[in-house]
Enzyme design. Structure first.
Site, short mmCIF file in Angstrom:
data_model
loop_
_atom_site.label_atom_id
_atom_site.label_comp_id
_atom_site.label_asym_id
_atom_site.label_seq_id
_atom_site.Cartn_x
_atom_site.Cartn_y
_atom_site.Cartn_z
N ARG A 207 42.77 52.33 44.88
CA ARG A 207 42.43 53.51 45.68
C ARG A 207 40.95 53.57 46.04
O ARG A 207 40.55 54.44 46.82
CB ARG A 207 42.82 54.76 44.92
CG ARG A 207 42.15 54.88 43.56
CD ARG A 207 42.79 56.00 42.76
NE ARG A 207 42.38 55.99 41.36
CZ ARG A 207 43.13 56.45 40.37
NH1 ARG A 207 44.32 56.93 40.63
NH2 ARG A 207 42.71 56.42 39.13
N GLU A 208 40.13 52.68 45.51
CA GLU A 208 38.68 52.74 45.72
C GLU A 208 38.30 51.97 46.99
O GLU A 208 37.59 50.96 46.96
CB GLU A 208 37.97 52.23 44.46
CG GLU A 208 38.28 53.13 43.27
CD GLU A 208 37.87 52.56 41.92
OE1 GLU A 208 37.15 51.55 41.90
OE2 GLU A 208 38.29 53.12 40.89
N ARG B 259 41.20 46.20 32.59
CA ARG B 259 41.35 46.35 31.15
C ARG B 259 42.10 45.17 30.58
O ARG B 259 42.54 45.19 29.44
CB ARG B 259 42.11 47.65 30.80
CG ARG B 259 41.47 48.93 31.29
CD ARG B 259 40.12 49.18 30.63
NE ARG B 259 39.58 50.49 31.01
CZ ARG B 259 38.89 50.75 32.12
NH1 ARG B 259 38.65 49.77 32.97
NH2 ARG B 259 38.45 51.96 32.39
N GLU C 207 29.29 52.20 40.42
CA GLU C 207 30.18 53.25 40.87
C GLU C 207 29.55 53.92 42.10
O GLU C 207 28.47 54.50 42.01
CB GLU C 207 30.38 54.30 39.77
CG GLU C 207 31.06 53.78 38.51
CD GLU C 207 32.56 53.79 38.62
OE1 GLU C 207 33.09 54.21 39.68
OE2 GLU C 207 33.21 53.40 37.64
N HIS D 115 32.93 49.73 42.15
CA HIS D 115 33.95 50.76 41.94
C HIS D 115 33.50 52.07 42.62
O HIS D 115 32.40 52.17 43.15
CB HIS D 115 34.12 51.03 40.44
CG HIS D 115 34.85 49.96 39.70
ND1 HIS D 115 36.19 50.02 39.42
CD2 HIS D 115 34.40 48.78 39.18
CE1 HIS D 115 36.55 48.92 38.75
NE2 HIS D 115 35.48 48.15 38.59
N SER D 116 34.38 53.04 42.57
CA SER D 116 34.02 54.42 42.90
C SER D 116 34.85 55.31 41.98
O SER D 116 35.94 54.91 41.56
CB SER D 116 34.32 54.73 44.38
OG SER D 116 35.70 54.78 44.64
#
Length: 425
Positions: A184-185, A258, A389, A313-314
């Protein structure tokens, strides 16, 4: 990466199970709340769990202080009578998503012509991103090439673009970028595309950029989770994980960030629940995406070595340094990394005044295990390994669905920061 402030948390019921083929999840009318929890997070989660109508996801900035929940329109009255201490973060998640704008068509200039900067005015479909990179590479065939590191769960190429300078292909230490590991980023893909664009367009035009590309080989992978990205465009805008199924669960997806085979086994920084947004997988490195990324990473490490790794990332506006798995651990060169991060944050702020917080990932944000930056630091021996981020801040109402009007400003400020870093490191 984060699920804080306005958003945009898919209810667990939506995140857990895959919709029917071609189904589209709508968030119209969903209301997002932040529940103040303090040290009572566990009791609040138990209370919500006993209230069958409320589905929630508690992966936030600090789950000991707050829980973020998204409530369907017909469940809002029942939720509100629980009497929890809440703050409304979004009145309508669907309306927030609509502000992002429609996916635009890619307007090709001509064969072997540099794509137009209008590309950065809108978001685009995945196949258009592939065409954009092919066109960009075709315009600079003497110092770039498209490559693939492997296949995703659904068989898509995990592709990248390799850039080099006067020393020739593969002659210099690697600068290595990842984008869109969390589907979704979307802004992450645009930012790495802009950096790629500037490196190629300004080579031999800008003295500083020419020196940068002559000193390093760049390996840029804009979509390390292509299946998830496509799914976020076609079915669920807020999808995070890959699209891997497991015979032991009806829930879909593993968090590729992860799943790296380093400190994966430690508790507290990922989930063993297949329905969780941070599900770590059944074994370290058991996603096809991670297998491909690890193999390619080791190829770079065993070659000229890795000077800089950034996983984009965001959201939240952070520059995160090693480590994620332990809040007391510090990289051997932490002082230098921290100093560089301070200067990069200052460079990012110059165009628009955007402020980025910097520091070790675990102590600055939260614990993560099986993450790429920890692997790159200790296993692949990257000299610098950061997570950035992007916009907006954690208190903003936009979160993962950043309006298209912010694509170019986000990209410009990151380019300023990266130019400084590449010249100073």
């Amino acid at each position: 990466m984060k699920l804080t402030a306005a958003l945009l948390l898919a209810p667990l019921a939506l995140a857990a199970a895959a919709p029917k083929p071609n189904a589209h999840i709508s968030y119209d009318g969903y209301k997002a709340y932040r529940i103040s929890s303090g040290q009572n997070a566990a009791s609040i989660r138990n209370k919500l769990a006993k209230f069958a109508a409320v589905q929630f996801n508690n992966f936030n900035f600090n789950p000991n202080q707050a829980l973020d929940v998204a409530i369907a329109p017909d469940e809002i009255p029942a939720f509100e009578i629980l009497g929890l201490s809440t703050e409304v973060m979004s009145q309508d998640l669907g309306a927030d998503i609509a502000q992002e704008g429609p996916l635009a068509s890619y307007e090709r200039v001509s064969a072997q012509a540099v794509p137009s900067l209008t590309w950065f005015n809108s978001y685009h479909a995945y196949n258009d991103h592939i065409t954009f990179f092919n066109d960009l590479q075709a315009a600079y065939p003497q110092n770039s090439e498209i490559f693939n590191v492997g296949k995703s769960v659904q068989g898509r190429n995990i592709f990248g673009i390799h850039l080099w300078g006067s020393g020739g292909k593969g002659s210099k230490p690697a600068v290595y970028f990842h984008g869109t590991v969390h589907a979704r980023e979307w802004i992450t893909a645009k930012v790495v595309e802009y950096i790629t664009y500037q490196l190629l367009v300004e080579y031999n035009n800008d003295t500083a950029v020419t020196a940068i590309l002559n000193n390093y080989d760049f390996y840029i992978l804009p979509f390390v989770n292509p299946d998830g990205f496509v799914y976020s465009q076609t079915s669920d805008r807020l999808w995070r994980k890959n699209r891997q199924t497991r015979s032991t669960s009806s829930c879909v997806g593993t968090d590729v960030n992860r799943n790296w085979p380093y400190k994966w086994e430690l508790p507290g920084g990922a989930s063993t629940n297949p329905c969780s947004e941070t599900y770590k997988g059944q074994a370290a490195g058991d996603t096809p995406e991670n297998k491909a990324l690890v193999n390619f990473t080791q190829t770079l490490a065993n070659g000229k070595g890795i000077k800089l790794y950034i996983d984009w990332h965001s959201y939240g506006q952070y520059i995160l340094l090693p480590y994620g798995y332990n809040c007391q651990a510090r990289a051997a060169n932490h002082a230098r990394q921290n100093s560089l991060a301070s200067s990069v944050a200052a460079a990012i702020a110059k165009p628009y005044g955007t402020r980025f917080t910097y520091g070790p990932s675990c102590s600055t944000l939260y614990t993560t295990t099986g993450s790429s930056t920890d692997y790159l630091t200790d296993v692949a021996k990257s000299e610098l390994a950061w997570t950035i981020e992007l916009r907006p801040t954690s208190s903003s109402g936009n979160g993962f669905v950043l309006p298209a009007s912010q694509i170019l400003p986000s990209s410009v400020e990151q380019w300023e920061g990266i130019k400084y870093l590449l010249a100073a490191m």
